[in-house]
Design an enzyme around this catalytic site. Structure first.
Site, mmCIF file in Angstrom:
data_model
loop_
_atom_site.group_PDB
_atom_site.id
_atom_site.type_symbol
_atom_site.label_atom_id
_atom_site.label_comp_id
_atom_site.label_asym_id
_atom_site.label_seq_id
_atom_site.Cartn_x
_atom_site.Cartn_y
_atom_site.Cartn_z
ATOM 1 C CB SER A 105 -84.667 70.239 82.641
ATOM 2 O OG SER A 105 -85.391 69.746 83.428
ATOM 3 C CG ASP A 244 -89.151 68.808 84.562
ATOM 4 O OD1 ASP A 244 -89.948 67.908 84.485
ATOM 5 O OD2 ASP A 244 -88.191 68.899 84.684
ATOM 6 C CG ASP A 246 -87.132 67.273 80.788
ATOM 7 O OD1 ASP A 246 -87.715 67.744 82.108
ATOM 8 O OD2 ASP A 246 -86.216 66.670 80.780
ATOM 9 C CG ASP A 248 -86.885 64.926 83.669
ATOM 10 O OD1 ASP A 248 -87.127 66.017 84.175
ATOM 11 O OD2 ASP A 248 -85.575 64.938 83.578
#
Length: 449
Positions: A105, A244, A246, A248
């Protein structure tokens, strides 16, 4: 059974250290494959989808996971770099057993992690993760050759996800005339995000779209929005969108350079929806700013707090039958659109609100004055029981006296990093900073004793 490897959002760590080593991830893939196959019973051969962000370590972990699943007799689909919510969508759309995301992340490139989605696109419940923890203790085995899993690539994963994101935006609206800057953090959304906004008609400028395996989240993205602020000003854009690593979570920047976090974004979306019909309720977390809670109360919209982690937000939303929830960090969940937090889809809900009202996003948030919050991350040695420390308890009491009933203290161990998060919130920044420092200093003393 206590969790040893699974945290708030899957398994995460530094590459080269347990659990982020190829041998452990091979075992994890095998254990996950056995658990998923057992739970599926006799429903035939199981298939999982594996996606990742742009970290160089993703190649190594992808290969190890693939081998582990294959050894357990589970087929594997590989889609390469794709946002976490894209994996959730494709897992559901392709009717697969599970989806697996290789990502840490918002963490730097030295870290990586692995998280799982069930076949319905929701994150795996705690009970299934605990089964995987138990299966890890049984060690690695291997099916006979005829019962091994097979693997193949999904070549159109990004295109499928782009079309899904576009489908969450009203067909009778478009983004023509809007100038948008999109910051993809050199992460998993670097291909999909600019395409979504461009194909909906926006004039798009993209930054953070040159991943090299080592630069994910470095100076770009939702955790480093200064680059987006500057780009919005330079381009004289109407809005900036920062994702960010990833994809999400979301941060918004308006044309003046003002930054909006997840609390404010959630409020703006819900405020527009409440203007056209009733909103049954909103789920935040223990970190949600008190000012936002009070704003929902003033709107007549019920509000409750879940534990930190978008999976817990979603679980509470499902339990109450509510459609809106989110975290201060920028995970926004609109269950009528998707099963999990999705930065692109959330940005489209912001843009829908802007298009329908004809107002700037700052007008939707209004004159909300956020309560000052101070968050201090204090290193936490493995196994240290901070909740039983008398030193920390007394310091917390002292800090709450400083806040004089006008604010609150929150202490929680991070589920993704070896730190204790000390948060103070109240009406006066000076007192909030003082309260946070009192407790943080006590944690340092207690862990050093």
């Amino acid at each position: 059974m206590n969790r040893r490897f699974f945290g708030t959002d899957g398994v995460r760590g530094t590459i080269g250290q347990i659990p982020m080593t190829p041998d452990f991830v091979l075992r994890l893939g095998y254990a996950a494959g056995r658990v998923l196959s057992t739970r599926a019973g006799s429903s035939g051969r199981q298939t999982v989808l594996i996606g990742k962000d742009t970290r160089v370590s993703g190649y190594m972990l992808e290969a190890a996971l693939e081998a582990g699943f294959s050894a357990a007799g589970v087929d594997v689909l590989l889609c390469g770099p794709l946002p976490t919510p894209g994996i959730a969508y494709l897992t559901r759309a392709l009717r697969l057993t599970a989806g697996v995301v290789i990502s840490a992340s918002h963490n730097p490139y030295q870290d990586n992690g692995i998280k799982f989605f069930s076949g319905n696109g929701f994150k795996l419940p705690d009970a299934v993760e605990l089964e995987m923890e138990r299966a890890l203790q049984s060690g690695l085995q291997c099916n006979e050759a005829s019962a091994l899993g097979r693997a193949r690539r999904v070549s159109d994963a990004t295109g499928r996800y782009v079309e899904f994101c576009k489908s969450t935006f009203p067909a009778n609206l478009n983004l023509k005339g809007l100038k948008i800057v999109v910051d993809c953090a050199h992460g998993a959304a670097y291909q999909a995000a600019p395409s979504v906004f461009h194909e909906l008609g926006a004039d798009v400028s993209a930054i953070g779209v040159a991943p090299d395996g080592l630069n994910i989240n470095a100076g770009f993205g939702a955790t480093a929005p200064a680059a987006l602020v500057q780009a919005v000003r330079d381009k004289e854009a109407d809005l900036g969108v920062a994702l960010d690593g990833d994809g999400d979570r979301l941060v918004i920047v308006d044309r003046s350079g003002r930054i909006y976090d997840g609390d404010q974004i959630l409020l703006g979306i819900v405020r527009q929806r409440a203007g056209v019909g009733p909103v049954s309720g909103v789920v935040g977390t223990v970190m949600t700013n008190l000012a936002v809670e009070h704003a929902f109360r003033d709107m007549g919209v019920p509000f409750v707090r879940a534990s930190v982690g978008d999976r817990y937000v979603v679980e509470m939303m499902q339990a109450r039958g509510w459609n809106f929830g989110g975290e201060s960090s920028g995970h926004i969940v609109c269950l009528e659109k998707h099963t999990t937090g999705d930065g692109i889809v959330s940005a489209l809900q912001v843009l829908e609100a802007v298009c329908r009202t004809g107002k700037a996003f700052s007008d939707l948030v209004g004159d909300l004055m956020m309560y000052p919050q101070v968050l201090v991350n204090v290193p936490l040695p493995a196994g240290f029981d901070w909740s039983s420390s008398e030193t920390i308890r007394l310091a917390r009491c002292e800090a709450e006296e400083v806040l004089s009933g006008t604010g609150r203290m929150l202490l929680r161990a991070s589920g993704t990093e070896p730190v204790l998060r000390v948060m103070a919130e109240g009406g006066e920044r000076r007192l909030v900073e003082q309260a946070a420092e009192i407790v943080a200093a006590a944690v340092h003393r207690a862990t050093s004793a």
